[in-house]
Write a protein that holds these residues in place. Structure first.
Motif, short mmCIF file in Angstrom:
data_model
loop_
_atom_site.label_atom_id
_atom_site.label_comp_id
_atom_site.label_asym_id
_atom_site.label_seq_id
_atom_site.Cartn_x
_atom_site.Cartn_y
_atom_site.Cartn_z
N ALA A 85 0.81 -1.22 0.00
CA ALA A 85 0.00 0.00 0.00
C ALA A 85 0.84 1.27 0.00
O ALA A 85 0.31 2.36 -0.20
CB ALA A 85 -0.95 0.00 1.20
N THR A 109 -8.23 5.74 0.30
CA THR A 109 -8.71 5.88 -1.08
C THR A 109 -8.46 7.28 -1.65
O THR A 109 -8.82 7.54 -2.79
CB THR A 109 -10.21 5.54 -1.19
OG1 THR A 109 -10.94 6.33 -0.26
CG2 THR A 109 -10.45 4.06 -0.92
N VAL A 150 -5.63 4.90 -5.38
CA VAL A 150 -6.21 3.77 -4.67
C VAL A 150 -7.73 3.89 -4.76
O VAL A 150 -8.30 4.93 -4.44
CB VAL A 150 -5.75 3.75 -3.20
CG1 VAL A 150 -6.45 2.65 -2.43
CG2 VAL A 150 -4.24 3.59 -3.13
N HIS A 187 -6.40 -4.35 -1.38
CA HIS A 187 -5.88 -3.06 -1.85
C HIS A 187 -6.01 -3.05 -3.37
O HIS A 187 -5.46 -3.92 -4.05
CB HIS A 187 -4.41 -2.92 -1.42
CG HIS A 187 -3.81 -1.59 -1.73
ND1 HIS A 187 -4.15 -0.45 -1.05
CD2 HIS A 187 -2.88 -1.22 -2.65
CE1 HIS A 187 -3.46 0.57 -1.52
NE2 HIS A 187 -2.68 0.12 -2.49
N HIS A 205 -9.30 0.20 -0.23
CA HIS A 205 -8.25 0.09 0.79
C HIS A 205 -8.87 -0.50 2.04
O HIS A 205 -9.59 0.19 2.78
CB HIS A 205 -7.67 1.49 1.06
CG HIS A 205 -6.49 1.49 1.96
ND1 HIS A 205 -5.23 1.13 1.55
CD2 HIS A 205 -6.38 1.82 3.26
CE1 HIS A 205 -4.39 1.25 2.56
NE2 HIS A 205 -5.06 1.67 3.61
#
Length: 142
Positions: free
Chosen positions: A22, A45, A66, A75, A69
């Motif tokens: 991440a 996000t 993203v 993810h 999450h």
């Protein structure tokens, strides 16, 4: 749109693996062809960044963000620019480590590649996916 799916084990807990995946500053450490990852903003996000990728001698620039999450389980990232892709990572505890499932959907910019090179680029991306998974296994083995 092409699809690559991989499932593999790493010897690290899901929380550690999720934190690594991440944080997209880590991407050049494991993703073959990704030469730069920069200008990170936000979290969850709202996390966004810019990247530079080299494929078949051609350099592409783009952005990532993203879209899902859910630490330490899932993810999902979308990229835009020279290449369009969605990377969906799902992590499951397995013994003392983590089972990682990746589903990568992407398009190759045919205007750059041309139809004749399309199959070669798909094969190259399959190989890069295998190398990336091996890199992640190496990173988490020590």
């Amino acid at each position: 749109m092409a699809v690559i799916e991989r499932s593999f084990f790493v010897a690290a807990p899901p929380e550690k693996v999720f934190a690594f995946l991440a944080d997209h500053a880590n991407d050049p450490q494991w993703l073959p062809g990704l030469t730069d990852s920069r200008n990170f903003t936000g979290e969850g996000t709202d996390y966004r960044w810019e990247w530079t990728y080299r494929m078949a001698g051609i350099t592409f620039n783009g952005t990532g963000h993203v879209v899902e999450h859910d630490p330490p389980r899932r993810h999902v990232v979308q990229t835009r620019g020279g290449a369009v892709s969605t990377w969906a990572w799902t992590l499951e505890p397995e013994g003392s480590g983590t089972r990682i499932h990746l589903r990568l959907e992407y398009t190759i910019p045919l205007a750059v590649a041309g139809k004749l090179a399309e199959k070669l680029l798909y094969a190259q991306n399959e190989k890069a996916a295998d190398e990336g998974m091996a890199n992640l296994q190496r990173i988490f083995s020590g």
